[in-house]
Scaffold this motif. Structure first.
Motif, short mmCIF file in Angstrom:
data_model
loop_
_atom_site.label_atom_id
_atom_site.label_comp_id
_atom_site.label_asym_id
_atom_site.label_seq_id
_atom_site.Cartn_x
_atom_site.Cartn_y
_atom_site.Cartn_z
N PHE A 49 0.12 -1.54 -0.21
CA PHE A 49 0.07 -0.20 -0.26
C PHE A 49 0.88 0.99 -0.20
O PHE A 49 2.26 1.10 0.61
CB PHE A 49 -0.87 0.26 1.10
N LEU A 51 1.23 5.90 -0.11
CA LEU A 51 0.38 6.85 0.22
C LEU A 51 1.32 8.04 0.20
O LEU A 51 2.11 8.15 1.09
CB LEU A 51 -0.43 7.02 1.81
N LYS A 78 -4.96 10.04 6.96
CA LYS A 78 -5.28 9.99 6.03
C LYS A 78 -3.91 8.30 5.89
O LYS A 78 -5.25 7.13 5.61
CB LYS A 78 -4.20 10.06 4.62
N LEU A 82 -5.63 4.18 5.91
CA LEU A 82 -4.84 3.13 5.40
C LEU A 82 -4.77 2.28 5.58
O LEU A 82 -4.42 0.84 5.63
CB LEU A 82 -3.70 3.82 4.49
#
Length: 298
Positions: A49, A51, A78, A82
């Motif tokens: 993942f 960001l 954020k 996540l």
């Protein structure tokens, strides 16, 4: 490491003040840099993942007395979202920074998950109020912030202050021991503090085991490891923002991390401050990856 792995990439550098020769701190390149040298491939994560961080700035805020607080808070929210969206207690999480301020987003997520501990392995304490910071960079005070020391805007995101309790934190490896006012901040707290020299005296494995005893005795919901690579000796890891001459070696690192990572309550580890701009040929990075992969997969 029997558990599956998720990697979270947090290429964020707004917690640092850029040096005169820099356009911006290079730590945001770390996830791609580690990937280039097959860190991800060797760990074979279930998911990756990412960001993206905002554009670099050095906006000093009079109210909070730090740089870039609004961007840091927004990113932390954020980041927390996540992490929580992809949370699975059976999975070991590896967070790749970025600078140390990425700890805030993880700490916010952990607070929502329960009562967590923190093993803070770093060449600095990062446990100071803004008035003691010459730069105003949040990466130099992130441990204080997640424990509730600092401006409410940063310490009380989503009314969750404190994200972690001081008594559930081990601050380990500080080599910046000459400034008494700096060190007094953590000494006079409820944080369990072992500077580099106390760490050697207590023993690397034993210090990890002492922490795990607290996790067990308090029946904490879990714990997280913060690993700032500037805790390593300058001879083996000079590619950092704030170099310290002394530090631990890879054998010491293994003694500390193996019992922590092997524990079922370990939520994961974050890796911060390795700056690819200071390791152009990847000499130090290759050795770093080789050792860290062995430790994680052991």
């Amino acid at each position: 490491m029997k558990r599956a792995i998720n990697i979270f990439e947090f290429p964020f550098n707004l917690g640092l003040t850029k040096k005169e020769h820099e356009i911006e701190p290079g730590v945001k390149k770390l996830p791609d840099w580690l990937k280039k040298f097959n860190f991800h491939t060797q760990l074979n994560p279930s998911n990756i993942f990412r960001l993206e961080g905002p554009e670099y700035a050095m906006d000093f805020d009079e109210e909070t007395q730090v740089k870039n607080p609004d961007q840091i808070i927004e990113y932390a929210k954020k980041q927390s979202d996540l992490i929580l969206k992809n949370y699975n207690k059976e999975i070991f999480n590896i967070m790749i920074g970025g600078d140390c301020s990425i700890l805030i987003g993880t700490a916010v997520a952990l607070k929502k998950l329960g009562n967590f501990g923190l093993f803070y392995l770093d060449g600095h304490t990062d446990f100071i109020p803004p008035r003691l910071s010459p730069s105003g960079g949040v990466a130099g005070m992130d441990l204080a912030l997640i424990a509730g020391l600092g401006h409410e805007k940063l310490t009380n995101i989503n009314d969750l202050k404190p994200y972690l309790l001081e008594e559930n934190i081990f601050c380990v490896g500080n080599a910046e021991v000459d400034d008494q006012e700096y060190v007094d901040q953590v000494i006079n707290s409820d944080v369990h503090y072992y500077d580099l020299y106390q760490l050697r005296e207590n023993g690397f494995q034993k210090t990890a085991e002492d922490f795990l005893k607290i996790v067990q005795d308090k029946n904490l919901d879990g714990f997280f490891i913060h690993f700032d690579v500037d805790v390593l000796n300058d001879k083996i890891m000079p590619a950092v923002d704030s170099r310290m001459e002394d530090g631990i070696d890879y054998h010491n690192l293994k003694e500390i991390l193996v019992p922590l990572i092997d524990n079922e309550k370990c939520f994961g580890i974050e890796i911060t401050i390795l700056d690819p701009d200071y390791d152009k040929d990847g000499l130090y990075t290759r050795a770093f990856i080789e050792n860290l992969v062995q430790i994680i997969k052991k």
